[in-house]
Design a protein around this motif. Structure first.
Motif, PDB file in Angstrom:
ATOM      1  N   GLY A   3       0.793  -0.955  -0.046  1.00 40.37           N
ATOM      2  CA  GLY A   3      -0.069   0.004  -0.106  1.00 40.37           C
ATOM      3  C   GLY A   3       0.859   1.276   0.035  1.00 40.37           C
ATOM      4  N   SER A   4       2.213   1.321  -0.191  1.00 42.72           N
ATOM      5  CA  SER A   4       2.988   2.291  -0.201  1.00 42.72           C
ATOM      6  C   SER A   4       2.769   3.175  -1.303  1.00 42.72           C
ATOM      7  N   GLU A   6       0.038   3.968  -2.638  1.00 40.35           N
ATOM      8  CA  GLU A   6      -1.237   4.763  -2.440  1.00 40.35           C
ATOM      9  C   GLU A   6      -0.868   6.007  -1.512  1.00 40.35           C
ATOM     10  N   LYS A   7       0.113   5.783  -0.781  1.00 39.73           N
ATOM     11  CA  LYS A   7       0.549   7.050  -0.064  1.00 39.73           C
ATOM     12  C   LYS A   7       1.210   8.389  -0.762  1.00 39.73           C
ATOM     13  N   LEU A   8       1.591   7.810  -1.893  1.00 40.25           N
ATOM     14  CA  LEU A   8       2.174   9.122  -2.559  1.00 40.25           C
ATOM     15  C   LEU A   8       1.452  10.185  -3.079  1.00 40.25           C
ATOM     16  N   VAL A   9       1.696  11.358  -3.019  1.00 38.80           N
ATOM     17  CA  VAL A   9       1.132  12.431  -3.578  1.00 38.80           C
ATOM     18  C   VAL A   9       1.251  12.385  -5.194  1.00 38.80           C
ATOM     19  N   TYR A  49      -3.832   2.874  -7.498  1.00 38.24           N
ATOM     20  CA  TYR A  49      -3.706   4.230  -6.951  1.00 38.24           C
ATOM     21  C   TYR A  49      -4.780   5.184  -7.291  1.00 38.24           C
ATOM     22  N   SER A  52      -7.857   4.659  -4.893  1.00 36.67           N
ATOM     23  CA  SER A  52      -7.462   5.004  -3.698  1.00 36.67           C
ATOM     24  C   SER A  52      -7.653   6.462  -3.757  1.00 36.67           C
ATOM     25  N   GLU A  56     -10.514   8.422  -1.439  1.00 36.95           N
ATOM     26  CA  GLU A  56      -9.980   9.283  -0.262  1.00 36.95           C
ATOM     27  C   GLU A  56     -10.665  10.866  -0.783  1.00 36.95           C
TER      28      GLU A  56
END
Length: 111
Positions: A3-4, A6-9, A49, A52, A56
């Motif tokens: 899931g890393s 999905e944490k990117l801008v 991505y 997600s 969000e």
């Protein structure tokens, strides 16, 4: 998988995808073959991505809308009448298009 990504801008994700596309292109040039599986993997990750990212934003927007405070206000009768007509017509199927008088009583087939 962790899931890393999905944490990117968004800008970092786009930059990473472009770097990977260049890398794949260079590897394919060296090998002389296309790597369909690697391209499919990148496409799958991009789709995850975006899903997600969308979810969000949708959640944030929902919370924002729920936190808004609305209060009823008086509106001019013309405006209220228009709103009621729009509401009434919005729940009905639109009327069929009018046919020219020369076609009344005959079967009309549209292409």
């Amino acid at each position: 998988r962790d899931g890393s990504l999905e944490k990117l801008v968004a800008t970092d994700f786009v930059c990473m995808v472009r770097i990977l596309e260049r890398f794949i292109g260079e590897c394919e040039g060296i090998c002389g073959k296309q790597s369909h599986s690697l391209r499919a993997t990148i496409l799958t990750q991009a789709k995850k991505y975006l899903e997600s990212f969308h979810e969000e934003r949708k959640t944030k927007l929902g919370m924002l809308l729920e936190s808004e405070h609305w209060k009823p206000v008086e509106s001019p009768s013309q405006i209220q009448s228009l709103v009621l007509k729009l509401e009434e017509n919005g729940t009905k199927d639109p009327p069929p298009p009018a046919l020219p008088s020369s076609t009344k009583g005959r079967l009309v087939v549209r292409d």
